[in-house]
Scaffold this active site. Sequence first.
Site, PDB file in Angstrom:
ATOM      1  N   ASP A 126      45.265  81.388 -32.990  1.00 45.53           N
ATOM      2  CA  ASP A 126      44.533  82.557 -33.474  1.00 45.53           C
ATOM      3  C   ASP A 126      44.034  82.245 -34.879  1.00 45.53           C
ATOM      4  O   ASP A 126      44.776  82.328 -35.858  1.00 45.53           O
ATOM      5  CB  ASP A 126      45.453  83.787 -33.464  1.00 45.53           C
ATOM      6  N   PHE A 169      50.208  88.503 -36.629  1.00 42.71           N
ATOM      7  CA  PHE A 169      49.310  89.634 -36.425  1.00 42.71           C
ATOM      8  C   PHE A 169      48.181  89.177 -35.519  1.00 42.71           C
ATOM      9  O   PHE A 169      47.504  88.197 -35.813  1.00 42.71           O
ATOM     10  CB  PHE A 169      48.744  90.179 -37.741  1.00 42.71           C
ATOM     11  N   LYS A 176      37.017  87.291 -38.316  1.00 42.12           N
ATOM     12  CA  LYS A 176      36.764  87.743 -39.687  1.00 42.12           C
ATOM     13  C   LYS A 176      35.576  87.091 -40.401  1.00 42.12           C
ATOM     14  O   LYS A 176      34.565  87.729 -40.627  1.00 42.12           O
ATOM     15  CB  LYS A 176      38.049  87.595 -40.515  1.00 42.12           C
TER      16      LYS A 176
HETATM   17  C1  LIG Z   1      42.609  90.452 -38.523  1.00 38.81           C
HETATM   18  C2  LIG Z   1      43.237  89.649 -37.456  1.00 38.81           C
HETATM   19  C3  LIG Z   1      43.131  90.006 -36.097  1.00 38.81           C
HETATM   20  C4  LIG Z   1      42.449  91.273 -35.654  1.00 38.81           C
HETATM   21  O1  LIG Z   1      41.097  91.279 -35.949  1.00 38.81           O
HETATM   22  P1  LIG Z   1      40.287  92.674 -35.912  1.00 38.81           P
HETATM   23  O2  LIG Z   1      38.867  92.270 -36.113  1.00 38.81           O
HETATM   24  O3  LIG Z   1      40.853  93.508 -37.004  1.00 38.81           O
HETATM   25  O4  LIG Z   1      40.521  93.270 -34.576  1.00 38.81           O
HETATM   26  C5  LIG Z   1      43.685  89.166 -35.144  1.00 38.81           C
HETATM   27  N1  LIG Z   1      44.315  88.036 -35.509  1.00 38.81           N
HETATM   28  C6  LIG Z   1      44.441  87.656 -36.796  1.00 38.81           C
HETATM   29  C7  LIG Z   1      45.121  86.374 -37.121  1.00 38.81           C
HETATM   30  C8  LIG Z   1      43.922  88.452 -37.814  1.00 38.81           C
HETATM   31  O5  LIG Z   1      44.075  88.099 -39.101  1.00 38.81           O
END
Ligand SMILES: *Cc1c(COP(=O)(O)O)cnc(C)c1O
Length: 413
Positions: A239, A154, A268
Amino acid sequence: MPYWMKLMENAKERPLSTEKINWKELESKVFMPVFKRIPVTLVRGKGTKVWDDTGKEYLDFVAGIAVTSLGHCHPVLVKALKKQAGTLIQTSNLFYTIPQLQLAELLVKTSCLDYAFISNSGTEAVEGAIKLARRYGKVKLDGAYEIITTMNSFHGRTLAATAATGQNKMQEPYTPLPTGFVNVPFNDIEAIKNATTRITCAVMLEPVQGEGGVNVPADDYLKKVRAWCDEKGILLILDEVQTGIGRCGSLYAHELFGVEPDIMTLAKGLGGGVPIGAFLAKESACVFKKGEHGGTFVGNPLVCAAAFAVLSYILDKKIPEHAAKMGVYLEDGLKKLAAKHDVITEIRGKGLLIAVKFKSEIAEQVLLACLENGLLVNNVKLDAIRLMPALNVTKKDIDKALAILDKVLQERR
Ligand SMILES: *Cc1c(COP(=O)(O)O)cnc(C)c1O
């Protein structure tokens, strides 16, 4: 007459009146129907607790989806926000501002990376990382532009991040998506090798897949990916939007796997609750020139002052170490529950990012029963719940959460 003037004339119809409002009903009338919400309206939070609009108290093991890293309304965060809100909130990036540069300096000094860019969210951090990798491909790799990502990953909700996200159900509604992404199985180095061609500029991975169900790769997977990227001269983007800032029991999850990325994304937990993201790069990967990336709000003084205060506190108090200890304590407790309830088939995770997998698709039922008993959890998969409390959670909180989970699973029999 414009709509807003009509509304202001008819005072009775004004929104935000003080009378009792059914928020669920209001949402259905005015908010785009994209969220599958849990039937609770939260109004207040303090530490690891939140309260709904009926006054019911919950122990929060969702923490804004691994965001409120110091718990709700931590005094350090509130103080920083109040101070900055009364000083300077927004200037645009036409000017230098101090909190942005202080935050960037702290991020750079506490990581293996050399330059930072602050964004508003995780998906924007990912978008920036993708753009930087494409610039790198153009400038250094003869125009290579393709990025290898993994299935069940994700990376966010913007179109390029959706293309990077290896989940069909998120991609399908928005095709055609931006091209230049290939999704291969996670935890499979051969798949990455086979997908690498002369147009590949980068591999992008979560060190532990969060939204995909808390999937932890083999210990040597990231090392193998790192070695492959070095061999091919392509970039490794990690990420760490979910895994970073102490969540996995180390400031960054890549430290646990003994690798260094060329580019890293964060979001986050970075601001302890304020909307902020960042991406960082090694000097060798940072090929941006003036005007090639930007944003009106990005790195504004308000959110940067908040994130600077939160990150400073996390470092001062060695919160990642505490998270590691509490992670082991929670995992041990969950393993005891697994021994008692055979409906649990697996406990997986790192630090305070843990999933409990069940024999069947009961995650939503378990979530609702926990809710009833005053515990917030997340149904990350149909057959798994995810626990991601504040990083400063206590043993007492964990004992309480385990007791509720035990009761809920007992009553299901
Ligand atoms: C939550 C998440 C995102 C997206 O972040 P948002 O602030 O919701 O746009 C991207 N990469 C990872 C690994 C995430 O857990």
